[in-house]
Design an enzyme around this catalytic site. Sequence first.
Site, short mmCIF file in Angstrom:
data_model
loop_
_atom_site.label_atom_id
_atom_site.label_comp_id
_atom_site.label_asym_id
_atom_site.label_seq_id
_atom_site.Cartn_x
_atom_site.Cartn_y
_atom_site.Cartn_z
CG ASP A 67 -17.01 22.13 -36.33
OD1 ASP A 67 -16.76 23.34 -36.25
OD2 ASP A 67 -17.66 21.64 -37.27
CG ASN A 136 -20.44 15.60 -46.89
OD1 ASN A 136 -20.86 16.56 -46.23
ND2 ASN A 136 -19.45 14.84 -46.47
CG HIS A 138 -20.39 18.15 -43.24
ND1 HIS A 138 -19.14 17.86 -43.74
CD2 HIS A 138 -20.42 19.51 -43.17
CE1 HIS A 138 -18.47 18.97 -43.92
NE2 HIS A 138 -19.22 19.99 -43.58
CD GLU A 143 -17.84 14.57 -42.96
OE1 GLU A 143 -18.84 15.02 -43.58
OE2 GLU A 143 -16.68 14.94 -43.20
C1 F6R Z 1 -17.92 24.65 -39.59
C2 F6R Z 1 -18.76 23.47 -39.78
C3 F6R Z 1 -19.02 22.92 -41.14
C4 F6R Z 1 -19.25 23.99 -42.22
C5 F6R Z 1 -19.50 23.34 -43.58
C6 F6R Z 1 -19.66 24.37 -44.68
O1 F6R Z 1 -17.81 24.97 -38.23
O2 F6R Z 1 -19.20 22.92 -38.83
O3 F6R Z 1 -20.16 22.09 -41.08
O4 F6R Z 1 -20.34 24.78 -41.87
O5 F6R Z 1 -18.43 22.49 -43.89
O6 F6R Z 1 -18.43 25.02 -44.87
P1 F6R Z 1 -18.32 26.31 -45.78
O7 F6R Z 1 -19.11 27.36 -45.10
O8 F6R Z 1 -16.86 26.63 -45.80
O9 F6R Z 1 -18.88 25.95 -47.12
#
Ligand code: F6R
Length: 261
Positions: A67, A136, A138, A143
């Site tokens: 992303d 959450n 995702h 989301e």
């Molecule tokens: C990042 C992504 C997100 C993160 C998720 C967890 O490229 O796609 O799904 O993996 O938000 O983020 P952290 O690792 O910062 O807790």
Amino acid sequence: MEVLIRDSAETGCVLGAKIMASVIREKPNAVLGLATGRTPLRLYQELIRLHRNEGLDFSKVTTFNLDEYVGLPADHPQSYRFFMQENLFRHINIDLARTNVPNGTATDLHLECRSYEERIVAAGGIDIQLLGLGRNGHIGFNEPTGSLRSRTWIKILSEQTLRDNSEVFGSLESMPKHAITMGIGTILDARRCLLLAFGPAKVRAVEDMVEGPLSAICPGSALQLHPRAAIILDETSSAGLHYADHYRWVDAHKLDWQKYV
Ligand code: F6R
């Protein structure tokens, strides 16, 4: 799902790097799906160490990131392209022309999303997709309530995600509210998935992903449909799992060819 519970995020990340490295050693021109965020940082450090000390060769590897924020140019310190450059690419012998991160500043974002899908297919598909898990539930920036069959597209970030990621932006107001993300359908097309989730903030999401019903409310639960998904957890993030003893039992009784040595 293969649930691998380790005593700490440190040992979990070292295991994750070992799995990624084994894919590259078996297939030097492997296509890796990569993630950003706090979770994979230690894994990337370990990959860098394997490159420096054990000659892990990235010269033929292709990468696709999950992303990117809409509106952030590649040289913006909070862009995911910048993150990858700083935390992995500039430390290894990867050909930057083979690294792909969605372009959040494309003039035609719809076209960018479609072409990202086409580029993944043209590269032969993703051999292993690395993932983190949002508080959450995702994965990527898919989301809760998003389609479980979605493809790469522009998504509106939830307030929870904005709050969780706002730290690095200084304030919530200055954060982009949209991102391009691989869809859940795109992620499920990867030949293998490797999700890492550590720490107390992920307990509920881990429980829903692994043991909850398959539901768009927890996008990570879509991995239940994947034929080869490994989930690496630490003691804290696995604290809510009802079948934790079973996962440990399975892990301890693997046949030799199933073990990660
Ligand atoms: C990042 C992504 C997100 C993160 C998720 C967890 O490229 O796609 O799904 O993996 O938000 O983020 P952290 O690792 O910062 O807790």
